[in-house]
Scaffold this motif. Structure first.
Motif, PDB file in Angstrom:
ATOM      1  N   PHE A   1       0.801  -1.216   0.000  1.00  0.00           N
ATOM      2  CA  PHE A   1       0.000   0.000   0.000  1.00  0.00           C
ATOM      3  C   PHE A   1       0.840   1.276   0.000  1.00  0.00           C
ATOM      4  N   MET A   2       2.113   1.153   0.268  1.00  0.00           N
ATOM      5  CA  MET A   2       2.975   2.327   0.387  1.00  0.00           C
ATOM      6  C   MET A   2       3.642   2.644  -0.954  1.00  0.00           C
ATOM      7  N   ILE A   3       3.823   3.919  -1.199  1.00  0.00           N
ATOM      8  CA  ILE A   3       4.495   4.385  -2.407  1.00  0.00           C
ATOM      9  C   ILE A   3       5.977   4.562  -2.092  1.00  0.00           C
ATOM     10  N   SER A   4       6.812   3.898  -2.853  1.00  0.00           N
ATOM     11  CA  SER A   4       8.257   3.972  -2.661  1.00  0.00           C
ATOM     12  C   SER A   4       8.769   5.357  -3.041  1.00  0.00           C
ATOM     13  N   ARG A   5       9.714   5.852  -2.263  1.00  0.00           N
ATOM     14  CA  ARG A   5      10.350   7.138  -2.569  1.00  0.00           C
ATOM     15  C   ARG A   5      11.511   6.966  -3.535  1.00  0.00           C
ATOM     16  N   ILE A   6      11.987   5.716  -3.690  1.00  0.00           N
ATOM     17  CA  ILE A   6      13.142   5.475  -4.550  1.00  0.00           C
ATOM     18  C   ILE A   6      13.013   4.136  -5.266  1.00  0.00           C
ATOM     19  N   ASP A   7      13.398   4.125  -6.526  1.00  0.00           N
ATOM     20  CA  ASP A   7      13.485   2.914  -7.336  1.00  0.00           C
ATOM     21  C   ASP A   7      14.878   2.866  -7.947  1.00  0.00           C
ATOM     22  N   VAL A   8      15.176   1.766  -8.613  1.00  0.00           N
ATOM     23  CA  VAL A   8      16.515   1.586  -9.185  1.00  0.00           C
ATOM     24  C   VAL A   8      16.391   0.951 -10.565  1.00  0.00           C
ATOM     25  N   THR A   9      17.204   1.422 -11.501  1.00  0.00           N
ATOM     26  CA  THR A   9      17.185   0.863 -12.853  1.00  0.00           C
ATOM     27  C   THR A   9      17.899  -0.488 -12.866  1.00  0.00           C
ATOM     28  N   ASP A  10      17.648  -1.262 -13.907  1.00  0.00           N
ATOM     29  CA  ASP A  10      18.317  -2.560 -14.043  1.00  0.00           C
ATOM     30  C   ASP A  10      19.834  -2.390 -14.155  1.00  0.00           C
ATOM     31  N   ALA A  11      20.273  -1.359 -14.856  1.00  0.00           N
ATOM     32  CA  ALA A  11      21.713  -1.118 -14.992  1.00  0.00           C
ATOM     33  C   ALA A  11      22.348  -0.842 -13.623  1.00  0.00           C
ATOM     34  N   ALA A  12      21.682  -0.043 -12.804  1.00  0.00           N
ATOM     35  CA  ALA A  12      22.204   0.253 -11.467  1.00  0.00           C
ATOM     36  C   ALA A  12      22.165  -1.000 -10.595  1.00  0.00           C
ATOM     37  N   LYS A  13      21.128  -1.820 -10.728  1.00  0.00           N
ATOM     38  CA  LYS A  13      21.051  -3.067  -9.965  1.00  0.00           C
ATOM     39  C   LYS A  13      22.258  -3.947 -10.242  1.00  0.00           C
ATOM     40  N   ALA A  14      22.647  -4.046 -11.504  1.00  0.00           N
ATOM     41  CA  ALA A  14      23.787  -4.894 -11.876  1.00  0.00           C
ATOM     42  C   ALA A  14      25.081  -4.386 -11.227  1.00  0.00           C
ATOM     43  N   VAL A  15      25.279  -3.077 -11.226  1.00  0.00           N
ATOM     44  CA  VAL A  15      26.486  -2.509 -10.609  1.00  0.00           C
ATOM     45  C   VAL A  15      26.440  -2.704  -9.091  1.00  0.00           C
ATOM     46  N   ILE A  16      25.281  -2.507  -8.488  1.00  0.00           N
ATOM     47  CA  ILE A  16      25.145  -2.691  -7.040  1.00  0.00           C
ATOM     48  C   ILE A  16      25.465  -4.132  -6.658  1.00  0.00           C
ATOM     49  N   GLN A  17      24.967  -5.083  -7.440  1.00  0.00           N
ATOM     50  CA  GLN A  17      25.241  -6.487  -7.158  1.00  0.00           C
ATOM     51  C   GLN A  17      26.741  -6.771  -7.231  1.00  0.00           C
ATOM     52  N   GLU A  18      27.392  -6.240  -8.247  1.00  0.00           N
ATOM     53  CA  GLU A  18      28.835  -6.432  -8.393  1.00  0.00           C
ATOM     54  C   GLU A  18      29.593  -5.803  -7.218  1.00  0.00           C
ATOM     55  N   LEU A  19      29.188  -4.616  -6.809  1.00  0.00           N
ATOM     56  CA  LEU A  19      29.844  -3.951  -5.682  1.00  0.00           C
ATOM     57  C   LEU A  19      29.618  -4.715  -4.376  1.00  0.00           C
ATOM     58  N   ALA A  20      28.408  -5.224  -4.181  1.00  0.00           N
ATOM     59  CA  ALA A  20      28.105  -5.977  -2.962  1.00  0.00           C
ATOM     60  C   ALA A  20      28.911  -7.273  -2.899  1.00  0.00           C
ATOM     61  N   GLU A  21      29.087  -7.929  -4.039  1.00  0.00           N
ATOM     62  CA  GLU A  21      29.892  -9.153  -4.065  1.00  0.00           C
ATOM     63  C   GLU A  21      31.343  -8.863  -3.700  1.00  0.00           C
TER      64      GLU A  21
ATOM     65  N   PHE B   1       6.011  13.659  -7.173  1.00  0.00           N
ATOM     66  CA  PHE B   1       4.931  12.737  -6.832  1.00  0.00           C
ATOM     67  C   PHE B   1       3.599  13.355  -7.244  1.00  0.00           C
ATOM     68  N   THR B   2       2.653  12.499  -7.578  1.00  0.00           N
ATOM     69  CA  THR B   2       1.299  12.982  -7.831  1.00  0.00           C
ATOM     70  C   THR B   2       0.636  13.258  -6.476  1.00  0.00           C
ATOM     71  N   GLU B   3      -0.482  13.961  -6.485  1.00  0.00           N
ATOM     72  CA  GLU B   3      -1.200  14.231  -5.234  1.00  0.00           C
ATOM     73  C   GLU B   3      -1.629  12.927  -4.569  1.00  0.00           C
ATOM     74  N   ALA B   4      -2.057  11.950  -5.358  1.00  0.00           N
ATOM     75  CA  ALA B   4      -2.472  10.662  -4.796  1.00  0.00           C
ATOM     76  C   ALA B   4      -1.285   9.945  -4.150  1.00  0.00           C
ATOM     77  N   GLU B   5      -0.130   9.985  -4.790  1.00  0.00           N
ATOM     78  CA  GLU B   5       1.059   9.325  -4.230  1.00  0.00           C
ATOM     79  C   GLU B   5       1.484   9.969  -2.911  1.00  0.00           C
ATOM     80  N   LEU B   6       1.385  11.273  -2.818  1.00  0.00           N
ATOM     81  CA  LEU B   6       1.817  11.979  -1.604  1.00  0.00           C
ATOM     82  C   LEU B   6       1.069  11.495  -0.358  1.00  0.00           C
ATOM     83  N   LYS B   7      -0.125  10.961  -0.535  1.00  0.00           N
ATOM     84  CA  LYS B   7      -0.937  10.516   0.603  1.00  0.00           C
ATOM     85  C   LYS B   7      -0.449   9.187   1.188  1.00  0.00           C
ATOM     86  N   ASP B   8       0.317   8.410   0.415  1.00  0.00           N
ATOM     87  CA  ASP B   8       0.702   7.065   0.848  1.00  0.00           C
ATOM     88  C   ASP B   8       2.194   6.800   0.718  1.00  0.00           C
ATOM     89  N   LEU B   9       3.015   7.791   0.982  1.00  0.00           N
ATOM     90  CA  LEU B   9       4.460   7.609   0.847  1.00  0.00           C
ATOM     91  C   LEU B   9       5.040   6.780   1.984  1.00  0.00           C
TER      92      LEU B   9
END
Length: 136
Positions: free
Chosen positions: A12-32, A121-129
């Motif tokens: 039910f909550m609206i995420s304040r942050i998302d991540v692209t697939d390209a960034a996910k790949a770099v994050i995985q490499e850095l975490a390893e 954010f849209t007005e609707a999103e602001l209500k459920d962050l």
């Protein structure tokens, strides 16, 4: 027992942050390579406003800095003043070829730099962050 507010009512909550697939790949490499990570986006000066990636505990957020969410399970912190400016915006973490300011971020030796794309954010999103956690 610690209760992670980012897991409460997740559907039910609206995420304040998302991540692209390209960034996910770099994050995985850095975490390893480095183990647990953290992200910090400062408010300017020498490091600019690009997000930087550190080993967990390699950077200490200042008092009242804001953690806006988790990126691939790792905390994403924002400078308190920068958050006041961008608090009504959704962040998308991306990665680009090139070198960001400062050069302290873990992706720098890979010839990469993290970048944020913003949208309001849209007005609707602001209500459920999702909640923001402040460093005390």
């Amino acid at each position: 027992m610690f209760c992670n507010p980012f897991l409460l009512n997740e559907e039910f909550m609206i995420s304040r942050i998302d991540v692209t697939d390209a960034a996910k790949a770099v994050i995985q490499e850095l975490a390893e390579k480095h183990g647990p990570l953290m992200f910090y986006q400062a408010g300017g000066c020498c490091e600019g406003t690009q997000p930087q990636c550190f080993e967990k505990g390699g950077f200490y957020p200042r008092m009242n800095d804001a953690m806006i969410g988790l990126v691939e399970g790792f905390e994403f912190w924002i400078d308190r003043d920068l958050f006041e400016y961008w608090q009504y915006s959704h962040f998308t973490l991306d990665v680009l070829d090139g070198f960001g300011p400062g050069g302290f971020s873990l992706e720098t030796p890979m010839g990469k730099t993290f970048k944020i794309h913003y949208r309001l954010f849209t007005e609707a999103e602001l209500k459920d962050l999702e909640p923001v956690i402040r460093n005390e």
